[in-house]
Design an enzyme around this catalytic site. Structure first.
Site, PDB file in Angstrom:
ATOM      1  CE  LYS A  16      59.791  50.581  68.129  1.00 20.62           C
ATOM      2  NZ  LYS A  16      59.505  51.969  68.520  1.00 20.62           N
ATOM      3  CD  GLU A  36      46.889  57.481  58.415  1.00 22.68           C
ATOM      4  OE1 GLU A  36      47.001  58.693  58.168  1.00 22.68           O
ATOM      5  OE2 GLU A  36      45.858  56.831  58.169  1.00 22.68           O
ATOM      6  CB  CYS A  52      50.733  64.166  61.451  1.00 25.45           C
ATOM      7  SG  CYS A  52      49.114  63.667  62.042  1.00 25.45           S
ATOM      8  CD  GLU A  72      55.874  66.524  59.913  1.00 26.46           C
ATOM      9  OE1 GLU A  72      56.681  65.593  59.741  1.00 26.46           O
ATOM     10  OE2 GLU A  72      54.682  66.345  60.193  1.00 26.46           O
TER      11      GLU A  72
HETATM   12  P1  NAP Z   1      59.463  58.128  63.115  1.00 28.12           P
HETATM   13  O1  NAP Z   1      60.828  58.457  63.532  1.00 28.12           O
HETATM   14  O2  NAP Z   1      59.226  57.733  61.707  1.00 28.12           O
HETATM   15  O3  NAP Z   1      58.991  56.963  64.082  1.00 28.12           O
HETATM   16  C1  NAP Z   1      57.694  56.411  64.084  1.00 28.12           C
HETATM   17  C2  NAP Z   1      57.759  55.026  64.676  1.00 28.12           C
HETATM   18  O4  NAP Z   1      58.543  54.181  63.819  1.00 28.12           O
HETATM   19  C3  NAP Z   1      58.431  54.954  66.043  1.00 28.12           C
HETATM   20  O5  NAP Z   1      57.827  53.941  66.796  1.00 28.12           O
HETATM   21  C4  NAP Z   1      59.845  54.589  65.662  1.00 28.12           C
HETATM   22  O6  NAP Z   1      60.568  54.026  66.700  1.00 28.12           O
HETATM   23  C5  NAP Z   1      59.622  53.609  64.540  1.00 28.12           C
HETATM   24  N1  NAP Z   1      60.743  53.463  63.626  1.00 28.12           N
HETATM   25  C6  NAP Z   1      61.862  54.229  63.507  1.00 28.12           C
HETATM   26  N2  NAP Z   1      62.665  53.749  62.534  1.00 28.12           N
HETATM   27  C7  NAP Z   1      62.049  52.664  62.032  1.00 28.12           C
HETATM   28  C8  NAP Z   1      62.369  51.735  60.996  1.00 28.12           C
HETATM   29  N3  NAP Z   1      63.480  51.851  60.264  1.00 28.12           N
HETATM   30  N4  NAP Z   1      61.505  50.746  60.712  1.00 28.12           N
HETATM   31  C9  NAP Z   1      60.358  50.631  61.408  1.00 28.12           C
HETATM   32  N5  NAP Z   1      60.004  51.462  62.408  1.00 28.12           N
HETATM   33  C10 NAP Z   1      60.828  52.473  62.719  1.00 28.12           C
HETATM   34  O7  NAP Z   1      58.468  59.290  63.428  1.00 28.12           O
HETATM   35  P2  NAP Z   1      58.316  60.076  64.797  1.00 28.12           P
HETATM   36  O8  NAP Z   1      59.409  61.073  64.856  1.00 28.12           O
HETATM   37  O9  NAP Z   1      58.139  59.148  65.931  1.00 28.12           O
HETATM   38  O10 NAP Z   1      56.906  60.768  64.609  1.00 28.12           O
HETATM   39  C11 NAP Z   1      56.746  61.981  63.995  1.00 28.12           C
HETATM   40  C12 NAP Z   1      56.244  61.803  62.567  1.00 28.12           C
HETATM   41  O11 NAP Z   1      55.013  61.083  62.557  1.00 28.12           O
HETATM   42  C13 NAP Z   1      55.948  63.122  61.922  1.00 28.12           C
HETATM   43  O12 NAP Z   1      56.449  63.137  60.621  1.00 28.12           O
HETATM   44  C14 NAP Z   1      54.420  63.169  61.903  1.00 28.12           C
HETATM   45  O13 NAP Z   1      53.895  63.990  60.925  1.00 28.12           O
HETATM   46  C15 NAP Z   1      54.058  61.749  61.727  1.00 28.12           C
HETATM   47  N6  NAP Z   1      52.693  61.480  62.172  1.00 28.12           N
HETATM   48  C16 NAP Z   1      51.733  61.225  61.225  1.00 28.12           C
HETATM   49  C17 NAP Z   1      50.415  60.990  61.597  1.00 28.12           C
HETATM   50  C18 NAP Z   1      49.347  60.718  60.566  1.00 28.12           C
HETATM   51  O14 NAP Z   1      48.271  60.249  60.930  1.00 28.12           O
HETATM   52  N7  NAP Z   1      49.593  60.960  59.291  1.00 28.12           N
HETATM   53  C19 NAP Z   1      50.053  61.018  62.950  1.00 28.12           C
HETATM   54  C20 NAP Z   1      51.044  61.296  63.893  1.00 28.12           C
HETATM   55  C21 NAP Z   1      52.364  61.517  63.480  1.00 28.12           C
HETATM   56  P3  NAP Z   1      61.439  54.985  67.639  1.00 28.12           P
HETATM   57  O15 NAP Z   1      60.521  55.957  68.279  1.00 28.12           O
HETATM   58  O16 NAP Z   1      61.999  54.064  68.610  1.00 28.12           O
HETATM   59  O17 NAP Z   1      62.450  55.643  66.746  1.00 28.12           O
END
Ligand code: NAP
Ligand code: MG
Length: 498
Positions: free
Chosen positions: A199, A273, A307, A404
């Site tokens: 996804k 992650e 991240c 963050e």
């Molecule tokens: P996010 O809003 O949590 O979304 C991540 C993914 O999950 C997207 O595909 C999102 O879909 C989906 N999603 C949203 N709500 C969900 C739910 N209730 N159940 C299951 N999946 C769901 O995060 P983001 O804003 O895309 O990404 C930024 C975050 O990722 C930051 O906090 C960053 O630090 C973290 N990150 C961590 C790493 C690591 O390796 N630790 C690497 C990269 C990024 P949609 O996009 O359609 O909402």
């Protein structure tokens, strides 16, 4: 280019000269963006059962790029069923050597289509072409090469264990490194013999879908990789499905915690992650020029949508003023603008929603009494942009010091002693990354033993290698991606007693 030439009436030479200033027009031509994208299920492109779709936007213009399918529960169920059929119908039992060949072939095809992938990544996500060309795409190919090499050596890597794939894995990825995060997830999963339902993030699905096409071109059996695009609800449907053996999630801490609660006690394996608030610690004996480059890369790389970004600068008191003066001058040289211009250092913010979030954090910091510094530069009129930003005058309790931001925003605090540096570095609920700049090896060891983070870089920052396990502690999640440790996350290991 044709328009420019006829408008100016100056002929070939000037047109060629001019093209150096508008590389974006030529670069765009190498990708084909369809009007509408479907889902990849069981080796076929399919429209969702209820016909739903979402519009994906180009961050540098704010204009619509394409319609992507929005998968509902029934589509997610179809995808899981296709993945299960592929797993049981042969992928599980394939000789590891043959599995390796598929993954090697995929790695080579990614290299063949690197330019196309890089340009599409920059158009869809807003990141500078220099980064997608030199970092995202080569590292994605490298991740597949590395894991292809493991496929037939798993038994050697885990001595005394019976090694089996988990089965069907659901993988959910964010928008900051769309292709690279897909590679980090897919490469170990496939090399270990699992099948996948992926996804991608709502705002950046296009390179994952192109990767889906490349997987088809590499002749993977149908259903080994399935892609369900959509919004958060699609990810939630995958987590709630109940028919997958593992969920691997990369994204925000908030959503990660929700998933953790939902899967607790179900027996579904999980790796998370999550977010970070990395401390970048600079001591007064550090090589300042290099440290400044490291700080700039640590926070302004990929617009700070990283991240493991070094988003909190901690600088030793004696050099704070000198370092800040030089950092500001260096920031004045950063070019913010067209992601497809190869001279761009900082591209577009990924979405309007993310831009608003960043503006809110910086506005909030100003109203809490912090000082805000930005270079004096103009931003393009259309699209989503935010200037590289320094925030000083912090007490440490402000929202911007704790949460963050996920944008090109660096907070700065000073410290006197090592102990104070450690205390400030650890004054966060996250634990993903950190950096230490000093000429003293013993101090690097002392600091890295005490800083609570999954990865600490010494006299460098943001170095990635498929052989090196990456992941967080505390609220940055659990599980590792990369290296031998990353393989274990996709295997069922049983001790063998003889
Ligand atoms: P996010 O809003 O949590 O979304 C991540 C993914 O999950 C997207 O595909 C999102 O879909 C989906 N999603 C949203 N709500 C969900 C739910 N209730 N159940 C299951 N999946 C769901 O995060 P983001 O804003 O895309 O990404 C930024 C975050 O990722 C930051 O906090 C960053 O630090 C973290 N990150 C961590 C790493 C690591 O390796 N630790 C690497 C990269 C990024 P949609 O996009 O359609 O909402
Ligand atoms: Mg987009």
């Amino acid at each position: 280019m044709t328009t420019t030439r006829s408008e100016t009436g100056t002929g070939e030479n000037l047109a060629e000269t001019f093209s150096q200033y508008v590389p974006s027009i030529e670069a765009r031509d190498i990708v084909t963006i369809k009007e509408r994208y479907g889902l990849l299920i069981g080796g076929e492109e399919r429209q969702p059962r209820d016909g739903g779709s979402l519009t994906t936007i180009e961050p540098s213009s704010g204009e619509p790029l394409a319609e992507i399918a929005e998968a509902g529960k029934a589509d997610v169920d179809d995808a899981v069923t296709a993945a299960r059929a592929a797993f049981e119908g042969g992928w599980r039992d394939l000789s590891p050597r043959v599995r390796a060949k598929y993954v090697f072939r995929l790695a080579r095809l990614i290299q063949d289509r690197a330019r196309e992938l890089a340009v599409l990544e920059s158009i869809d996500g807003g990141k500078p072409i220099r980064e997608s060309r030199d970092i995202d795409i080569p590292l994605s190919a490298a991740h597949f090469f590395y894991h292809a090499g493991w496929a037939d050596k798993l038994e050697y890597a885990m001595p005394g264990m019976r090694v089996e794939p988990l089965g069907v894995v659901g993988q959910i990825i964010p928008w900051n490194f769309p292709l690279l995060m897909a590679a980090w997830k897919l490469a170990p999963a496939l090399a270990c013999g699992n099948t996948v339902v992926l996804k991608p993030a709502e705002t950046t699905s296009l390179t994952a879908l192109l990767l889906g096409e490349i997987v088809q071109e590499a002749d993977f059996p149908p259903g080994v990789l399935n892609i369900v695009t959509g919004a958060g609800a699609t990810g939630a449907a995958l987590v709630a499905h109940g028919g997958v053996d593992k969920i691997a999630f990369t994204g925000s801490t908030g959503v990660g915690k929700m998933i953790g609660r939902q899967l607790a006690g179900t027996g579904t394996r999980l790796t998370l992650e999550l977010g970070g608030k990395g401390a970048h610690v600079v001591f007064d004996d550090a090589a300042l020029d290099q440290a400044i480059e490291g700080i700039v890369d640590g926070i302004f790389f990929n617009q700070g949508h990283v991240c493991c970004a070094g988003s909190r600068l901690l600088v030793q008191e004696g050099i704070a003023e000198t370092l800040l003066g030089r950092l500001k001058r260096r920031m004045d040289l950063l070019r913010v603008g067209d992601p497809l211009d190869k001279n761009t250092d900082v591209g577009a913010i990924n979405s309007h929603a993310q831009l608003q979030r960043i503006e809110e954090y910086v506005g909030g910091a100003a109203s809490e009494g912090c000082e805000i510094h930005q270079p004096d530069a103009e931003l393009p009129e259309r699209g989503f942009w935010f200037l590289p930003t320094l925030v000083t005058g912090l007490g440490g309790s402000e929202r911007i010091a704790r949460e963050e931001v996920f944008g090109p925003v660096l907070t700065v605090q000073s410290f006197r002693t090592e102990a104070e540096a450690v205390a400030k570095a650890n004054a966060t609920s996250y634990g993903l990354s950190g950096g230490v700049w000093t000429e003293k090896g013993s101090r690097i060891l002392w600091m890295s033993q005490r800083m609570k983070a999954g990865v600490i870089w010494a006299n460098s920052f943001n170095q990635f290698d498929a052989a090196s396990p990456f992941g967080g502690v505390r609220e940055s999640g659990f599980g590792r991606e990369g290296g031998r440790q990353g393989l274990e996350e996709y295997l069922r290991l049983e001790p063998v007693h003889s």
